[in-house]
Structures are given as C-alpha cells and as structure tokens.
Design an enzyme around this catalytic site. Structure first.
Site, PDB file in Angstrom:
ATOM      1  N   LYS A 156     -81.220  -3.940 117.597  1.00  0.00           N
ATOM      2  CA  LYS A 156     -81.921  -4.960 118.394  1.00  0.00           C
ATOM      3  C   LYS A 156     -83.366  -4.519 118.603  1.00  0.00           C
ATOM      4  O   LYS A 156     -83.630  -3.595 119.364  1.00  0.00           O
ATOM      5  CB  LYS A 156     -81.275  -5.170 119.766  1.00  0.00           C
TER       6      LYS A 156
ATOM      7  N   GLU B 200     -84.696   8.130 124.109  1.00  0.00           N
ATOM      8  CA  GLU B 200     -86.094   8.569 123.916  1.00  0.00           C
ATOM      9  C   GLU B 200     -86.934   7.730 124.865  1.00  0.00           C
ATOM     10  O   GLU B 200     -87.098   6.525 124.639  1.00  0.00           O
ATOM     11  CB  GLU B 200     -86.543   8.327 122.469  1.00  0.00           C
TER      12      GLU B 200
ATOM     13  N   CYS C 287     -95.623   6.656 123.768  1.00  0.00           N
ATOM     14  CA  CYS C 287     -94.846   7.610 124.572  1.00  0.00           C
ATOM     15  C   CYS C 287     -95.519   8.978 124.601  1.00  0.00           C
ATOM     16  O   CYS C 287     -95.435   9.708 125.571  1.00  0.00           O
ATOM     17  CB  CYS C 287     -93.429   7.723 124.035  1.00  0.00           C
TER      18      CYS C 287
HETATM   19  P1  NAD Z   1     -88.428  -1.391 127.427  1.00  0.00           P
HETATM   20  O1  NAD Z   1     -87.573  -0.355 128.037  1.00  0.00           O
HETATM   21  O2  NAD Z   1     -88.953  -2.483 128.277  1.00  0.00           O
HETATM   22  O3  NAD Z   1     -87.631  -2.114 126.223  1.00  0.00           O
HETATM   23  C1  NAD Z   1     -87.068  -1.383 125.159  1.00  0.00           C
HETATM   24  C2  NAD Z   1     -85.928  -2.172 124.540  1.00  0.00           C
HETATM   25  O4  NAD Z   1     -84.862  -2.275 125.486  1.00  0.00           O
HETATM   26  C3  NAD Z   1     -86.284  -3.601 124.137  1.00  0.00           C
HETATM   27  O5  NAD Z   1     -85.664  -3.891 122.906  1.00  0.00           O
HETATM   28  C4  NAD Z   1     -85.682  -4.412 125.268  1.00  0.00           C
HETATM   29  O6  NAD Z   1     -85.358  -5.749 124.897  1.00  0.00           O
HETATM   30  C5  NAD Z   1     -84.425  -3.619 125.553  1.00  0.00           C
HETATM   31  N1  NAD Z   1     -83.807  -3.836 126.862  1.00  0.00           N
HETATM   32  C6  NAD Z   1     -84.381  -4.290 128.003  1.00  0.00           C
HETATM   33  N2  NAD Z   1     -83.470  -4.323 129.010  1.00  0.00           N
HETATM   34  C7  NAD Z   1     -82.307  -3.863 128.497  1.00  0.00           C
HETATM   35  C8  NAD Z   1     -81.008  -3.629 129.028  1.00  0.00           C
HETATM   36  N3  NAD Z   1     -80.730  -3.887 130.313  1.00  0.00           N
HETATM   37  N4  NAD Z   1     -80.049  -3.131 128.219  1.00  0.00           N
HETATM   38  C9  NAD Z   1     -80.322  -2.837 126.929  1.00  0.00           C
HETATM   39  N5  NAD Z   1     -81.534  -3.039 126.356  1.00  0.00           N
HETATM   40  C10 NAD Z   1     -82.522  -3.540 127.130  1.00  0.00           C
HETATM   41  O7  NAD Z   1     -89.616  -0.590 126.707  1.00  0.00           O
HETATM   42  P2  NAD Z   1     -90.905  -1.151 125.939  1.00  0.00           P
HETATM   43  O8  NAD Z   1     -91.876  -1.730 126.903  1.00  0.00           O
HETATM   44  O9  NAD Z   1     -90.493  -1.979 124.763  1.00  0.00           O
HETATM   45  O10 NAD Z   1     -91.499   0.222 125.345  1.00  0.00           O
HETATM   46  C11 NAD Z   1     -92.339   1.046 126.075  1.00  0.00           C
HETATM   47  C12 NAD Z   1     -91.590   2.247 126.625  1.00  0.00           C
HETATM   48  O11 NAD Z   1     -90.938   2.934 125.576  1.00  0.00           O
HETATM   49  C13 NAD Z   1     -92.517   3.264 127.258  1.00  0.00           C
HETATM   50  O12 NAD Z   1     -91.948   3.759 128.430  1.00  0.00           O
HETATM   51  C14 NAD Z   1     -92.618   4.363 126.197  1.00  0.00           C
HETATM   52  O13 NAD Z   1     -92.957   5.634 126.693  1.00  0.00           O
HETATM   53  C15 NAD Z   1     -91.240   4.336 125.643  1.00  0.00           C
HETATM   54  N6  NAD Z   1     -91.211   4.928 124.310  1.00  0.00           N
HETATM   55  C16 NAD Z   1     -90.638   6.171 124.154  1.00  0.00           C
HETATM   56  C17 NAD Z   1     -90.653   6.780 122.902  1.00  0.00           C
HETATM   57  C18 NAD Z   1     -90.036   8.136 122.677  1.00  0.00           C
HETATM   58  O14 NAD Z   1     -89.791   8.466 121.523  1.00  0.00           O
HETATM   59  N7  NAD Z   1     -89.768   8.915 123.701  1.00  0.00           N
HETATM   60  C19 NAD Z   1     -91.265   6.129 121.829  1.00  0.00           C
HETATM   61  C20 NAD Z   1     -91.844   4.866 122.036  1.00  0.00           C
HETATM   62  C21 NAD Z   1     -91.802   4.268 123.282  1.00  0.00           C
END
Ligand code: NAD
Length: 506
Positions: free
Chosen positions: A189, A264, A298
């Site tokens: 997803k 992550e 991130c």
């Molecule tokens: P997000 O957590 O808002 O969304 C990530 C994914 O989770 C999306 O596909 C979203 O639709 C899904 N999602 C949302 N609610 C959910 C739920 N209740 N259950 C399951 N899935 C759900 O994050 P974002 O805004 O897309 O990305 C930014 C964040 O990601 C930042 O905090 C960044 O640091 C982190 N990030 C971490 C890494 C790493 O490798 N550590 C890499 C890239 C981004």
C-alpha cells in the site's frame, strides 16, 4: 548579497494525469471510487487512483496467501527468483525518466533527486537478487553419533508493505525485492499522496515475469487499507515506513495476531561539528543534509551541534551556502529545493519557526513561505535558526521541512549528551579530523547509523534502521534480508542406536 537563488517555472508539457489501478492476482482492478492527487508545485491534478476498500484489500491478501501456498514463488530456486529480480532492475533503469517525472509531480521534490531515487533503486533489486541465491542456515554435526541438526531458513510468508510519500519508489525497493528474494509474497500500500510510482513498479513486475499474485498492490488510505494490512490473520509480517505516530498505531493494531512488525520511523538527526573539522566540507554536508528532499526526509540532519568557539563562523558559512542553493520549480533539472508536500504541512513548518522565534531563537535566514513565479505558493524558504535551546519543539520534533536548527556545546561529553537527549535515534554524524573523537562518538551515539566526516551515504550492503522511537528491525543489507526469513530447526536421527523410552519387561 542575494537573499536566495530562485528558479522560476520552466516550460514543461505536463503529462496527462496518471491513472492508477490496484494490481491483484496479476490483474489490473478499477476502483468503485477514485481519489486525486494535486501537484504541490503545479497545482493541477496529476493522478487519479482507484480507492481501495476492505473488499479489494481482502482480495489482495487472499491472492498473496494463495500464491504463497501454491509454491510458485516461495518454493522455486533462489536462482529463478534472482533472474526475475535482475530483470526488474533492468526495467527500472529503462523507465527512470517516466517514474521520476511522476514522482516529482506528486511529491514536489526536485527532478534530479527523483531521477537519483528511481535509478538508484535498481541497485537495491540487483543486491537483493544476489541474496536470493545465498540463503542458508546452519548444520550441527556435533550432537552425538546418531544425530544431525540443521537450521533452515524459510520465507516468513505473506508480507504487507506500507510506504510513506517522501521516497515512494526507493522505500518500496528497500523492502519488496528483499521480501521477494526470501520467497515471501506481498501486498503493497503506497501513500495516498504518491501512489503512481508503485503502480509503475507493478507494471515492471508483470513485464519481468513475476508470478501473478506474488506482489499485489492496493491503493488508498490508512483506513481501511493500511489498517486491514496490519490486522489481518493471513498477513505474517508488516513492514512499515512512515511517521512514529502511525508506527505506534500499527504496533497496537497488529498485536491481535502477534504478527512480526518492522518499523522505519522518524528522526531528529544531529551532526556534531568539532573545531578541528574540515569546516568547508562540513558546511556543505550540513546544507545538503537539511535541504535534500526539501528537508522532508527521515534522515534530514535537522539539528547541528556546533562547538561554541566556531559556531558563529560555521553558521555564517551554512547561511552563505543556503543562499546559493537553487530553490524553486522542481521540474527544473537545476533545482535543489522544491515544493512542500501539502499546504497544511507548509503551515505546520512555519509554526515551528515562528514559535521558536517567539521563544527567543534567532532567524539567520528564510523563515517564511515563498511563492515561486509561475507556480503555486506551497514552498518554504531554506531556513536557518540559531540561539535555540534543547527543550524547544523545533529542536526536539521532526519539523520535516527545509529548516536547520543550531545548538552549541563546549565539550564532547556535552555534545554527545545533546545527541542522545532525543526520543529518536535514526542517524547521527560527527565532523572531526581526529579519529579517536570520531570513534568515541560512534560508540556512544544512540543511533542506527553513524556517519563520520560524511552524511547520508548509504549502500545496499549496509543495514539501515533506527533505535528508540525511530523504529525496530533493520532494512537492506544481510540483516534487513534476514527479517523476511523464519528459522526452523530440523532434528534428524541418522544413526540406528536410539535407546527406547519404554523398556520391555520381557
Ligand atoms: P505517515 O505515517 O503519515 O503515512 C505512512 C503510510 O501509512 C501511508 O501509506 C499512510 O496511508 C499509511 N497509514 C496511515 N494511517 C495508517 C494506519 N492507521 N494504519 C496503517 N497505515 C496507515 O507518514 P508520511 O507522512 O507518508 O511519511 C513521513 C514520515 O515517514 C516521517 O515521519 C518520516 O521520518 C518517516 N520516514 C521514515 C523513514 C525511515 O526509513 N526511517 C523513511 C522515510 C520516511
């Protein structure tokens, strides 16, 4: 001195909006409903995607489970799996431009960075292909004359892959080829904000000959798609990249079935600048570290911790470089800092900056949203904020924008204490010409990755992940690959001397 280097809109024929469909059991599936993505930089609809519900998600999980059980992927040889993964890598390289343009239009990131992300992903697929042929366990030949023990590595089963918007193609490639190399099947997803490059990946998987159902894609939102992928009994493992808040929800949601969870998450990554460092190089790396991917990364080095004797001079260097960073139209190949993902997020970034200033921080550069000529207003100036105290929100929370925070220290002990005074532990760095300083720092910093005299270099061979609230489990490298394998012990009596448990009285 100029304030900023701004790239106004270039002439570009935008492609027609990309039409995204689910990929289930090798078929493209339309949605009863759809959702649109409006480009952060260009303000027009750039994709229309099928909106997944429970029905599509259930179907995709069923397809992944049936395919896993059928053994058409999970039980074929490593050589056969590697052959498919290598084909995918070649196809990615042949499609970099198409993927990159769509990714830039949906995310607002500079096109040069989208091209680097898509092209670099091919290498992750090639490395995973090499691992597919090298899965092995252990043998124990010292258990006694009659016994032979073998530890087998099996694919963990059906894996759900939930990805964020900021590096959709790269992060998918940090997970999917490794899961497939292990023999797992998957349901993916992508983020609702950047779904299209995952659909493009689906097209390449079909072309490469991946068996139908080995990878399925459901487009849509956290509810209900992501949620079902975290709770369903037929999912054996969830691998999630995204915010720490959603990572916690996934851990809670998955507890009902005790499935494995790999996370992550976010970071507040520091770089420590020592007085003996190569300051020119350090200033350039700090500038890169904070503005790469418009700071929505991130691994963003969003806070620097500078020795107080050199702080003023060092900040002046970073500010001078920040003015030269090319900011503006993300489709311009020359641009280094593009648009902010949503209008709401732009407001949130500004809130952090204004609150810090109100609490006594000093604005060295930027500090406001700025429209780009010919484009919308969803841009935020490269920003440097000094005189920050460690307890301010801007110094502790993930701002996720082109905003650098400057803290200072007197001794190395103080610097390390500031590094570790964080809920996060994704990455950390130090700049010093003294190898003893670098190694001491590396040993004491609480982070999944430590860089010395560099920032954000990564290789498919090296594990990536965070400690504390930056995540659990590892991705890429051999350690990341092992996450998708289950260990099974096989105990064999190979001799003929088994002593009977039941003694005959006769
Ligand atoms: P997000 O957590 O808002 O969304 C990530 C994914 O989770 C999306 O596909 C979203 O639709 C899904 N999602 C949302 N609610 C959910 C739920 N209740 N259950 C399951 N899935 C759900 O994050 P974002 O805004 O897309 O990305 C930014 C964040 O990601 C930042 O905090 C960044 O640091 C982190 N990030 C971490 C890494 C790493 O490798 N550590 C890499 C890239 C981004």
């Amino acid at each position: 001195m100029k304030d900023l280097t701004i790239n106004d809109a270039i002439e570009f024929d935008l492609p027609a909006p990309f039409k995204g469909r689910h990929m289930i059991a090798g078929e493209w599936v339309e949605g009863a409903e759809t959702f649109e993505r409006v480009s952060p930089s260009h303000g027009t609809v750039v994709s229309v995607s099928a909106k997944g519900g429970e029905v599509e998600t259930e179907r995709a999980i069923r397809a992944a489970k049936d395919t896993f059980d059928a053994g058409v992927w999970s039980r074929i040889s490593g050589k056969e799996r590697a052959t498919v993964l290598l084909r995918v890598a070649d196809l990615i390289e042949a499609n970099v431009d198409r993927i990159a343009v769509q990714e830039t239009l949906e995310s607002g990131k500079p096109i040069s960075q989208s091209r680097g992300e898509a092209g670099g992903a091919a290498d992750l697929w090639r490395y995973a292909a090499s691992l597919a042929r090298s899965v092995h366990g252990d043998s124990h030949n010292t258990l006694g004359e009659d016994m032979l023990g073998v530890v087998l590595k099996d694919p963990i089963g059906v894996v759900s892959i939930i990805t964020p918007w900021n590096f959709p193609f790269w992060i998918l490639s940090q997970k999917l080829p490794f899961a497939l190399a292990a023999g797992c099947t998957a349901v993916v997803k992508p983020s609702e904000m950047t779904p299209s490059s995952t659909v493009m990946m689906g097209e390449l998987l079909i072309e490469a000959g991946l068996p139908a159902g080995a990878c399925n894609i459901v487009l849509g939102y956290g509810q209900p798609v992501g949620s079902l992928l975290s709770t369903h009994k037929d999912i054996n493992m969830v691998t999630f990249t995204g915010s720490t808040a959603v990572g916690k929800l996934i851990t809670q949601a998955s507890s009902g079935t005790l499935k494995k969870v790999a996370l992550e998450l976010g970071g507040k990554n520091p770089q420590v600048i020592c007085p003996d460092a190569d300051l020119e190089s350090a200033a350039d790396a700090v500038t890169f570290g904070v503005y790469f991917n418009v700071g929505q990364c991130c691994n963003s080095s969003s806070r620097i911790i500078v020795q107080e004797d050199i702080a003023e001079e060092f900040v002046a260097r970073v500010v001078a470089l920040s003015r030269m960073v090319k900011f503006g139209d993300p489709l311009d190949p020359d641009t280094q800092v593009g648009a902010i993902v949503t209008a709401e997020h732009n407001v949130k970034i500004d809130g952090y900056v204004q609150d810090a200033i109100a609490d006594g921080a000093k604005l060295e550069l930027g500090g406001k949203a700025l429209p780009v000529l010919g484009l919308g207003e969803q841009f935020y100036q490269p920003t440097v904020v000094s005189n920050v105290s460690p307890n301010m929100a801007i110094a502790r929370e993930e701002v996720f924008g082109p905003v650098l925070v400057v803290l200072t220290y007197r001794t190395l002990d103080e610097a390390i204490a500031l590094v570790n005074d964080s809920d996060y532990g994704l990455s950390a760095g130090i700049w010093s010409e003294n190898v003893h300083t670098c190694i001491e720092f590396a040993r004491r910093a609480e982070a999944g990755t430590v860089w010395t005299n560099t920032w954000m270099d990564g290789y498919p061979e090296l594990a990536f992940g965070g400690v504390k609230q930056s995540g659990q489990g590892r991705e890429i490298g051999r350690y990341g690959f092992e996450e998708f394998l289950e260990v099974k012990s096989l105990v064999m009596r190979v001799g003929r001397n088994r002593a009977p448990w039941v003694q005959s009285d006769a």
